[in-house]
Design an enzyme around this catalytic site. Structure first.
Site, mmCIF file in Angstrom:
data_model
loop_
_atom_site.group_PDB
_atom_site.id
_atom_site.type_symbol
_atom_site.label_atom_id
_atom_site.label_comp_id
_atom_site.label_asym_id
_atom_site.label_seq_id
_atom_site.Cartn_x
_atom_site.Cartn_y
_atom_site.Cartn_z
ATOM 1 N N LYS A 11 3.649 -6.990 -0.677
ATOM 2 C CA LYS A 11 5.031 -7.446 -0.512
ATOM 3 C C LYS A 11 5.674 -7.894 -1.841
ATOM 4 C CE LYS A 11 4.400 -8.825 4.349
ATOM 5 N NZ LYS A 11 4.623 -9.897 5.352
ATOM 6 N N TYR A 51 10.396 -3.439 10.859
ATOM 7 C CA TYR A 51 10.126 -4.698 11.558
ATOM 8 C C TYR A 51 10.905 -4.799 12.870
ATOM 9 C CZ TYR A 51 7.328 -6.781 7.789
ATOM 10 O OH TYR A 51 6.334 -7.078 6.889
ATOM 11 N N PHE A 59 13.304 -15.366 12.464
ATOM 12 C CA PHE A 59 13.055 -15.088 11.043
ATOM 13 C C PHE A 59 13.382 -13.655 10.644
ATOM 14 C CE2 PHE A 59 8.904 -14.647 13.256
ATOM 15 C CZ PHE A 59 8.598 -13.312 12.942
ATOM 16 N N ARG A 87 -7.068 -6.814 8.464
ATOM 17 C CA ARG A 87 -6.518 -8.075 8.971
ATOM 18 C C ARG A 87 -7.407 -9.250 8.551
ATOM 19 N NH1 ARG A 87 -1.285 -8.113 11.031
ATOM 20 N NH2 ARG A 87 -1.926 -10.174 11.714
ATOM 21 N N THR A 93 -1.320 -15.213 9.158
ATOM 22 C CA THR A 93 0.077 -15.041 8.736
ATOM 23 C C THR A 93 0.548 -16.207 7.869
ATOM 24 O OG1 THR A 93 0.479 -13.916 10.833
ATOM 25 C CG2 THR A 93 2.420 -14.617 9.596
ATOM 26 N N ARG A 104 -4.193 -13.905 1.647
ATOM 27 C CA ARG A 104 -3.088 -14.837 1.855
ATOM 28 C C ARG A 104 -3.450 -16.255 1.423
ATOM 29 N NH1 ARG A 104 -1.021 -12.144 7.556
ATOM 30 N NH2 ARG A 104 0.691 -10.909 6.679
ATOM 31 N N ASN A 114 4.125 -13.819 2.215
ATOM 32 C CA ASN A 114 2.673 -13.918 2.383
ATOM 33 C C ASN A 114 1.917 -12.703 1.839
ATOM 34 O OD1 ASN A 114 3.383 -12.140 4.360
ATOM 35 N ND2 ASN A 114 2.664 -13.368 6.087
ATOM 36 N N HIS A 117 1.170 -6.956 4.132
ATOM 37 C CA HIS A 117 1.302 -6.546 5.538
ATOM 38 C C HIS A 117 0.077 -5.724 5.898
ATOM 39 C CE1 HIS A 117 2.824 -4.669 9.211
ATOM 40 N NE2 HIS A 117 2.280 -3.560 8.738
ATOM 41 N N GLU A 128 3.112 3.440 11.657
ATOM 42 C CA GLU A 128 3.561 2.903 10.370
ATOM 43 C C GLU A 128 3.223 3.858 9.224
ATOM 44 O OE1 GLU A 128 3.169 -1.787 11.804
ATOM 45 O OE2 GLU A 128 1.860 -1.065 10.207
HETATM 46 P P1 IDP Z 1 1.565 -10.533 10.402
HETATM 47 O O1 IDP Z 1 2.205 -10.025 9.113
HETATM 48 O O2 IDP Z 1 0.450 -11.501 10.116
HETATM 49 O O3 IDP Z 1 1.180 -9.438 11.350
HETATM 50 P P2 IDP Z 1 3.851 -11.025 12.155
HETATM 51 O O4 IDP Z 1 3.870 -12.036 13.236
HETATM 52 O O5 IDP Z 1 3.750 -9.585 12.533
HETATM 53 O O6 IDP Z 1 2.671 -11.432 11.132
HETATM 54 O O7 IDP Z 1 5.159 -11.252 11.294
HETATM 55 C C1 IDP Z 1 5.599 -10.292 10.356
HETATM 56 C C2 IDP Z 1 6.007 -11.001 9.079
HETATM 57 O O8 IDP Z 1 7.128 -11.830 9.357
HETATM 58 C C3 IDP Z 1 4.965 -11.964 8.507
HETATM 59 O O9 IDP Z 1 3.958 -11.336 7.741
HETATM 60 C C4 IDP Z 1 5.832 -12.874 7.664
HETATM 61 O O10 IDP Z 1 6.212 -12.252 6.439
HETATM 62 C C5 IDP Z 1 7.068 -12.998 8.551
HETATM 63 N N1 IDP Z 1 6.978 -14.167 9.453
HETATM 64 C C6 IDP Z 1 6.213 -14.299 10.562
HETATM 65 N N2 IDP Z 1 6.386 -15.497 11.154
HETATM 66 C C7 IDP Z 1 7.312 -16.136 10.403
HETATM 67 C C8 IDP Z 1 7.929 -17.439 10.505
HETATM 68 O O11 IDP Z 1 7.665 -18.232 11.402
HETATM 69 N N3 IDP Z 1 8.838 -17.749 9.523
HETATM 70 C C9 IDP Z 1 9.165 -16.887 8.508
HETATM 71 N N4 IDP Z 1 8.616 -15.662 8.390
HETATM 72 C C10 IDP Z 1 7.692 -15.290 9.311
HETATM 73 MG MG MG Z 2 2.389 -8.054 12.315
#
Ligand code: IDP
Ligand code: MG
Length: 140
Positions: A11, A51, A59, A87, A93, A104, A114, A117, A128
């Site tokens: 990212k 997304y 968010f 993962r 996350t 992370r 973070n 992805h 994807e």
């Molecule tokens: P993941 O990347 O661990 O699979 P997801 O729930 O799919 O997590 O969320 C996608 C992306 O959205 C996250 O990697 C992060 O960049 C962002 N994100 C997720 N939850 C939050 C939040 O509560 N606040 C701000 N950004 C978030």
């Molecule tokens: Mg995800």
């Protein structure tokens, strides 16, 4: 367990800090092989479509702004159990909850910024990968 492929993004927070090599060294150390890779600057439309599953989340808008704030590296990883393995090496996350030694935990700036992805299922991985790569660009 058969050889599997997953989709990965380094990212903008990580490319900005010149961490592409460090992140990929962690993926490779976990046994994942980078079989396709390119550096791109995502358009707003690409980020919103990618997304799309999160469209209703509070968010979503900020996430799309962040993902288009600088270059990213999109890549395909291959290996045994690649989806779950990626993962695992990524970590939770929210970096505050990520296990020691994960990407992370080591590199992420925040729950949004973070660093990486990773697909969450083989089905989503296939979707994807196809969104960013032609079959001829993936060389196993
Ligand atoms: P993941 O990347 O661990 O699979 P997801 O729930 O799919 O997590 O969320 C996608 C992306 O959205 C996250 O990697 C992060 O960049 C962002 N994100 C997720 N939850 C939050 C939040 O509560 N606040 C701000 N950004 C978030
Ligand atoms: Mg995800």
């Amino acid at each position: 367990m058969a050889i599997e492929r997953t989709f990965s993004i380094i990212k903008p927070d990580a490319t900005r800090r010149n961490l592409t090599g460090k992140v990929n060294a962690m993926l490779e150390a976990a046994g994942l092989r980078i079989v396709a890779q390119k550096r791109i600057h995502m358009s707003r439309a690409q980020a919103e479509a990618f997304y799309g599953v999160h469209k209703a989340r509070p968010f979503f808008n900020d996430l799309c702004t962040f993902m288009t704030s600088g270059p990213v590296v999109v890549q395909v990883l291959e290996g045994e159990n690649a989806v779950a393995k990626n993962r695992e090496v990524m970590g939770a996350t929210n970096p505050a909850n990520a296990a020691e030694g994960t990407i992370r935990k080591v590199h992420a700036e925040s729950i949004e910024a973070n660093s990486v992805h990773g697909s969450d299922s083989p089905e989503n991985a296939a979707t994807e990968i196809a969104y960013f790569f032609a079959g001829t660009e993936i060389v196993g």
